[in-house]
Design a protein around this motif. Structure first.
Motif, PDB file in Angstrom:
ATOM      1  N   VAL A  67     -24.954 -83.293  56.777  1.00 51.53           N
ATOM      2  CA  VAL A  67     -23.988 -82.908  57.805  1.00 51.53           C
ATOM      3  C   VAL A  67     -23.250 -81.666  57.315  1.00 51.53           C
ATOM      4  O   VAL A  67     -23.822 -80.597  57.296  1.00 51.53           O
ATOM      5  CB  VAL A  67     -23.051 -84.081  58.196  1.00 51.53           C
ATOM      6  N   ASP A  68     -21.999 -81.807  56.867  1.00 52.91           N
ATOM      7  CA  ASP A  68     -21.242 -80.632  56.412  1.00 52.91           C
ATOM      8  C   ASP A  68     -20.870 -80.733  54.934  1.00 52.91           C
ATOM      9  O   ASP A  68     -19.968 -80.059  54.474  1.00 52.91           O
ATOM     10  CB  ASP A  68     -19.988 -80.428  57.264  1.00 52.91           C
ATOM     11  N   GLN A 100     -21.456 -70.683  52.629  1.00 58.95           N
ATOM     12  CA  GLN A 100     -21.986 -69.739  53.617  1.00 58.95           C
ATOM     13  C   GLN A 100     -22.925 -70.414  54.618  1.00 58.95           C
ATOM     14  O   GLN A 100     -23.093 -69.928  55.729  1.00 58.95           O
ATOM     15  CB  GLN A 100     -22.686 -68.581  52.920  1.00 58.95           C
ATOM     16  N   SER A 101     -23.511 -71.545  54.224  1.00 57.26           N
ATOM     17  CA  SER A 101     -24.391 -72.255  55.153  1.00 57.26           C
ATOM     18  C   SER A 101     -23.642 -73.329  55.948  1.00 57.26           C
ATOM     19  O   SER A 101     -24.257 -74.138  56.634  1.00 57.26           O
ATOM     20  CB  SER A 101     -25.588 -72.862  54.411  1.00 57.26           C
ATOM     21  N   MET A 106     -18.446 -80.230  48.369  1.00 52.38           N
ATOM     22  CA  MET A 106     -19.585 -80.524  47.506  1.00 52.38           C
ATOM     23  C   MET A 106     -19.290 -81.813  46.758  1.00 52.38           C
ATOM     24  O   MET A 106     -18.171 -82.021  46.278  1.00 52.38           O
ATOM     25  CB  MET A 106     -19.856 -79.387  46.524  1.00 52.38           C
ATOM     26  N   LEU A 107     -20.309 -82.656  46.668  1.00 55.45           N
ATOM     27  CA  LEU A 107     -20.247 -83.937  45.995  1.00 55.45           C
ATOM     28  C   LEU A 107     -21.269 -83.919  44.871  1.00 55.45           C
ATOM     29  O   LEU A 107     -22.327 -83.290  45.000  1.00 55.45           O
ATOM     30  CB  LEU A 107     -20.601 -85.040  47.000  1.00 55.45           C
TER      31      LEU A 107
END
Length: 157
Positions: A67-68, A100-101, A106-107
């Motif tokens: 997802v995001d 940017q994508s 971040m995990l």
């Protein structure tokens, strides 16, 4: 290899990079990913990145988008070149690429015993958000994973 005189380059990982990636993985991980793990990740559309110094692959990162959120699955630097800022450089560029994508955070998971990686992640703003019991194979059974997360962009209200 003299790092001061060499240009660092972030490049998308390709099948042609896998021999170099596997050599680094085997040298850095007690329970390394196999070729199939990397090949399947690339085929699934995960973001694989290589760090090249003087045209030579010296590190890599594999990131899955969900997802995001970007999930850092694997990252390593050639042991002969560790402790020179290359891991930080690679992770910062990988975070930039994820941002940017369209990724918002971040995990990652890290072994409690991997103090160097934990220190790097903390220095880059990752915070512990949980634990996964028995997540990693270990010489004496299983080792937990520390789950860490970091925002990649500020949320606008």
């Amino acid at each position: 290899m003299s790092l001061a005189a060499e240009t660092r380059e972030l490049a998308p990982m390709t099948e042609g990079d896998l021999d170099a990636v596997l050599a680094i993985e085997a040298a850095t991980a007690a329970f390394p990913w196999q070729r199939g793990h990397f090949a399947d990740s690339l085929k699934a559309g995960y973001s694989g990145w290589t760090l090249r110094v003087g045209g030579q692959v010296v590190g890599y990162a594999m990131i899955m988008a969900a997802v995001d959120e970007a999930h850092l699955l694997n990252i390593a630097i050639d042991p002969a070149l560790q402790r020179r800022g290359l891991g930080r450089w690679l992770l910062v560029r990988a975070m930039d690429a994820a941002r940017q994508s369209g990724m918002f955070s971040m995990l990652l998971e890290v072994r409690p015993s991997n103090e160097g990686a934990r220190a790097l992640y903390a220095a880059l703003g990752f915070a512990e958000i949980g634990r996964r019991k028995g997540y990693y194979p270990a010489a004496d059974g299983r080792e937990d994973a520390i789950v860490m997360q970091r925002a990649l962009v500020e949320v606008q209200a």
